[in-house]
Motif scaffolding. Structure first.
Motif, PDB file in Angstrom:
ATOM      1  N   LYS A 141       4.468  -5.976  -1.239  1.00 37.69           N
ATOM      2  CA  LYS A 141       4.085  -6.963  -0.225  1.00 37.69           C
ATOM      3  C   LYS A 141       2.607  -7.340  -0.373  1.00 37.69           C
ATOM      4  O   LYS A 141       2.250  -8.515  -0.323  1.00 37.69           O
ATOM      5  N   LEU A 142       1.762  -6.340  -0.573  1.00 34.71           N
ATOM      6  CA  LEU A 142       0.333  -6.605  -0.753  1.00 34.71           C
ATOM      7  C   LEU A 142       0.074  -7.420  -2.016  1.00 34.71           C
ATOM      8  O   LEU A 142      -0.789  -8.303  -2.027  1.00 34.71           O
ATOM      9  N   GLU A 143       0.833  -7.140  -3.059  1.00 41.42           N
ATOM     10  CA  GLU A 143       0.711  -7.911  -4.299  1.00 41.42           C
ATOM     11  C   GLU A 143       1.140  -9.364  -4.064  1.00 41.42           C
ATOM     12  O   GLU A 143       0.463 -10.302  -4.497  1.00 41.42           O
ATOM     13  N   ALA A 144       2.244  -9.567  -3.352  1.00 42.63           N
ATOM     14  CA  ALA A 144       2.745 -10.910  -3.062  1.00 42.63           C
ATOM     15  C   ALA A 144       1.762 -11.703  -2.207  1.00 42.63           C
ATOM     16  O   ALA A 144       1.682 -12.930  -2.308  1.00 42.63           O
ATOM     17  N   GLU A 145       0.999 -11.000  -1.374  1.00 36.23           N
ATOM     18  CA  GLU A 145      -0.004 -11.642  -0.517  1.00 36.23           C
ATOM     19  C   GLU A 145      -1.329 -11.851  -1.255  1.00 36.23           C
ATOM     20  O   GLU A 145      -2.318 -12.246  -0.638  1.00 36.23           O
ATOM     21  N   ASP A 146      -1.358 -11.553  -2.538  1.00 39.28           N
ATOM     22  CA  ASP A 146      -2.545 -11.704  -3.373  1.00 39.28           C
ATOM     23  C   ASP A 146      -3.694 -10.791  -2.940  1.00 39.28           C
ATOM     24  O   ASP A 146      -4.861 -11.126  -3.098  1.00 39.28           O
ATOM     25  N   LEU A 147      -3.335  -9.637  -2.389  1.00 39.31           N
ATOM     26  CA  LEU A 147      -4.350  -8.657  -2.008  1.00 39.31           C
ATOM     27  C   LEU A 147      -4.541  -7.611  -3.100  1.00 39.31           C
ATOM     28  O   LEU A 147      -5.564  -6.929  -3.134  1.00 39.31           O
ATOM     29  N   LEU A 148      -3.547  -7.497  -3.986  1.00 39.72           N
ATOM     30  CA  LEU A 148      -3.610  -6.541  -5.088  1.00 39.72           C
ATOM     31  C   LEU A 148      -3.317  -7.227  -6.411  1.00 39.72           C
ATOM     32  O   LEU A 148      -2.494  -8.138  -6.480  1.00 39.72           O
ATOM     33  N   ASP A 149      -3.978  -6.736  -7.447  1.00 40.24           N
ATOM     34  CA  ASP A 149      -3.648  -7.070  -8.825  1.00 40.24           C
ATOM     35  C   ASP A 149      -2.939  -5.867  -9.414  1.00 40.24           C
ATOM     36  O   ASP A 149      -3.203  -4.725  -9.024  1.00 40.24           O
ATOM     37  N   VAL A 150      -2.067  -6.126 -10.379  1.00 37.55           N
ATOM     38  CA  VAL A 150      -1.337  -5.050 -11.037  1.00 37.55           C
ATOM     39  C   VAL A 150      -1.680  -5.068 -12.521  1.00 37.55           C
ATOM     40  O   VAL A 150      -1.709  -6.117 -13.150  1.00 37.55           O
ATOM     41  N   GLU A 151      -1.957  -3.888 -13.038  1.00 38.77           N
ATOM     42  CA  GLU A 151      -2.234  -3.722 -14.458  1.00 38.77           C
ATOM     43  C   GLU A 151      -1.245  -2.692 -14.995  1.00 38.77           C
ATOM     44  O   GLU A 151      -1.166  -1.579 -14.474  1.00 38.77           O
ATOM     45  N   VAL A 152      -0.482  -3.069 -16.003  1.00 38.57           N
ATOM     46  CA  VAL A 152       0.495  -2.155 -16.592  1.00 38.57           C
ATOM     47  C   VAL A 152      -0.122  -1.540 -17.843  1.00 38.57           C
ATOM     48  O   VAL A 152      -0.592  -2.260 -18.728  1.00 38.57           O
ATOM     49  N   VAL A 153      -0.131  -0.204 -17.883  1.00 42.77           N
ATOM     50  CA  VAL A 153      -0.749   0.531 -18.971  1.00 42.77           C
ATOM     51  C   VAL A 153       0.257   1.535 -19.525  1.00 42.77           C
ATOM     52  O   VAL A 153       0.989   2.177 -18.760  1.00 42.77           O
ATOM     53  N   LYS A 154       0.271   1.681 -20.836  1.00 37.24           N
ATOM     54  CA  LYS A 154       1.146   2.670 -21.463  1.00 37.24           C
ATOM     55  C   LYS A 154       0.432   4.022 -21.446  1.00 37.24           C
ATOM     56  O   LYS A 154      -0.667   4.172 -21.986  1.00 37.24           O
ATOM     57  N   VAL A 155       1.060   5.011 -20.791  1.00 43.58           N
ATOM     58  CA  VAL A 155       0.512   6.360 -20.689  1.00 43.58           C
ATOM     59  C   VAL A 155       1.598   7.334 -21.119  1.00 43.58           C
ATOM     60  O   VAL A 155       2.674   7.373 -20.510  1.00 43.58           O
ATOM     61  N   ASP A 156       1.325   8.120 -22.159  1.00 44.22           N
ATOM     62  CA  ASP A 156       2.305   9.091 -22.661  1.00 44.22           C
ATOM     63  C   ASP A 156       3.671   8.453 -22.902  1.00 44.22           C
ATOM     64  O   ASP A 156       4.691   8.936 -22.435  1.00 44.22           O
TER      65      ASP A 156
END
Length: 112
Positions: free
Chosen positions: A55-70
């Motif tokens: 919901k916070l992402e949809a409201e443009d309050l959060l950015d998401v960064e996808v990172v490969k870990v293990d």
């Protein structure tokens, strides 16, 4: 843990404040940080956390960064500029709410 319904309305504020303090975090990290800070008194479930994050992402309050870990993909969440502004607003609202609750449950206190 105390009454989880009391905490439910504060989940957004909790998430925003943690991200303000830590820069970026992934979901499980958020749940563990809350558990550690509250010494196990408050435990945020994935069922509550991820809908709030989306919901916070949809409201443009959060950015998401996808990172490969293990060899796994991990989503990190961080505040947008709008999210930083909203964090300030939510913390002010929460402080006012707490002051009002103190006055209501202990009339000897004063808001001034």
């Amino acid at each position: 843990m105390g009454n989880s319904k009391l905490y439910k309305g504060s989940l957004t504020t909790i998430i925003l404040k943690l991200l303000e303090e830590h820069g970026k975090m992934y979901g499980y990290e958020i749940t563990q940080k809350v558990k550690d800070i509250t010494k196990g008194e408050l435990m945020i479930t994935e069922g509550a956390l991820y809908p709030a994050l989306h919901k916070l992402e949809a409201e443009d309050l959060l950015d998401v960064e996808v990172v490969k870990v293990d060899n796994r993909m991990r989503k990190y969440y961080k505040l947008t500029e709008k999210g930083s502004e909203e964090t300030v607003n939510k913390l002010k609202e929460l402080e006012q709410y707490i002051r009002n609750m103190h006055v209501l449950v202990n009339p000897k206190w004063s808001i001034d």
